[in-house]
Design an enzyme around this catalytic site. Structure first.
Site, mmCIF file in Angstrom:
data_model
loop_
_atom_site.group_PDB
_atom_site.id
_atom_site.type_symbol
_atom_site.label_atom_id
_atom_site.label_comp_id
_atom_site.label_asym_id
_atom_site.label_seq_id
_atom_site.Cartn_x
_atom_site.Cartn_y
_atom_site.Cartn_z
ATOM 1 N N ARG A 144 -11.369 -3.185 6.892
ATOM 2 C CA ARG A 144 -11.791 -1.952 6.233
ATOM 3 C C ARG A 144 -11.926 -2.187 4.735
ATOM 4 O O ARG A 144 -11.565 -3.243 4.221
ATOM 5 C CB ARG A 144 -10.779 -0.834 6.506
ATOM 6 C CG ARG A 144 -9.378 -1.129 5.999
ATOM 7 C CD ARG A 144 -8.414 -0.002 6.307
ATOM 8 N NE ARG A 144 -7.089 -0.267 5.760
ATOM 9 C CZ ARG A 144 -6.094 0.612 5.772
ATOM 10 N NH1 ARG A 144 -6.281 1.804 6.312
ATOM 11 N NH2 ARG A 144 -4.919 0.309 5.249
ATOM 12 N N TYR A 170 3.257 -1.381 -6.748
ATOM 13 C CA TYR A 170 1.911 -1.942 -6.593
ATOM 14 C C TYR A 170 1.535 -2.798 -7.808
ATOM 15 O O TYR A 170 1.090 -3.940 -7.667
ATOM 16 C CB TYR A 170 0.903 -0.809 -6.408
ATOM 17 C CG TYR A 170 -0.506 -1.272 -6.191
ATOM 18 C CD1 TYR A 170 -0.923 -1.699 -4.928
ATOM 19 C CD2 TYR A 170 -1.424 -1.288 -7.235
ATOM 20 C CE1 TYR A 170 -2.226 -2.126 -4.725
ATOM 21 C CE2 TYR A 170 -2.731 -1.717 -7.030
ATOM 22 C CZ TYR A 170 -3.127 -2.137 -5.775
ATOM 23 O OH TYR A 170 -4.429 -2.561 -5.582
ATOM 24 N N LEU A 172 -6.956 2.973 0.779
ATOM 25 C CA LEU A 172 -5.784 2.816 -0.086
ATOM 26 C C LEU A 172 -5.880 3.700 -1.321
ATOM 27 O O LEU A 172 -4.927 4.395 -1.682
ATOM 28 C CB LEU A 172 -5.621 1.353 -0.501
ATOM 29 C CG LEU A 172 -5.346 0.358 0.625
ATOM 30 C CD1 LEU A 172 -5.086 -1.032 0.053
ATOM 31 C CD2 LEU A 172 -4.164 0.805 1.475
#
Length: 272
Positions: free
Chosen positions: A21, A160, A197
């Site tokens: 994806r 992150y 995301l």
């Protein structure tokens, strides 16, 4: 997005992780349409099979290689199969990653660890056998997906951004070590790209790009000798400028742009 290039792509076989994806799938589509053999990895085997069906009439070939990059044994098995068949990828794009944004009031070591196991340690699991094979042959092209979020700290992105910053530093060090080895190493630092995301972000994302445009930018960068592939250029310019500002200026500008800290301070004010 254009469907062809003026010059043929310089690779024959490509491995793309996180290929089910988002940017990974867009890269897989681009490479297969250009006639390459593409090994696409992801945990979601159904997504890979759907992508394979979508691209079956294209000039290239998509070979699903489902795996979990958190499992080194799965990666070593895939690499061993390539070595035995003599069809090792001459380009590897380590794109797999995940995102779990949370503010300081929700800080969790466990959530950080879960994210880093994919974004950082999963990438390391892939780099080890790939670099070993490339160094045996003194050739190969490795590209690692990091992010402009690794430049400096951003709200809700403690885990992150830390992982991406580590990858940037890692690639800088490896680039110096590999100088003159015949191995090409690049780091990819995209801005905001519309994917499942980034859909998790609750703030407005400036210069948001579509994954197909990001894939075009990445492949264009892969064909150059630049160490860093970063885009979109104007957005990246301002982020790089922020890297050299003193903390007092940087924090003030980021707070103003993102509203960071306002929710927490407002909450404190209401309680007082």
């Amino acid at each position: 997005m254009s469907d062809s290039y003026d010059n043929p792509l310089p690779w024959k076989r490509v491995w793309v992780t996180g290929g089910g994806r988002g940017i990974g799938a867009a890269l897989v589509r681009l490479f297969v349409k250009q006639g390459l053999t593409v090994y696409a990895s992801a945990r979601d085997e159904v997504a890979l099979q759907a992508l394979q069906l979508e691209l079956e009439e294209q000039p290239g070939t998509l070979i699903p290689a489902p795996l979990d990059i958190r499992e080194p044994d799965q990666i070593r098995s895939l690499v061993a199969a390539w070595q035995q068949r003599g069809d090792f990828p001459d380009l590897v794009i380590l794109n797999a990653g995940t995102h779990d944004p949370f503010p300081a009031r929700e800080f969790s070591a466990q959530r950080c660890q879960q994210l880093l196991e994919v974004n950082l340690y999963g990438t390391l699991n892939c780099i080890e056998p790939i670099l070993a094979e490339y160094q045996r042959n003194n050739s190969g092209h490795l590209a690692v997906m990091a992010s402009v979020a690794g430049y400096r700290g951003l709200p809700t992105a403690a885990a992150y951004g830390a992982g991406k910053a580590a990858l940037i530093n890692l690639c800088e060090a490896l680039y110096l070590d590999l100088s003159g080895s015949g191995i090409k190493l690049q780091v990819i630092n995209p801005g905001f790209v519309r994917t499942p995301l980034t859909d998790k972000n609750s703030f407005q994302m400036p210069a948001l790009m579509e994954p197909e445009d990001a894939a075009e930018a990445i492949v264009g960068g892969l064909k150059t000798d630049r160490f860093e592939i970063s885009f979109p250029s104007r957005f990246v310019f301002w982020l790089k400028l922020l890297r050299i500002l003193p903390y007092s200026w940087y924090f003030k500008m980021v707070r103003r742009a993102t509203g960071a800290g306002q929710t927490q301070s407002d909450s404190v004010g209401r309680k007082a």
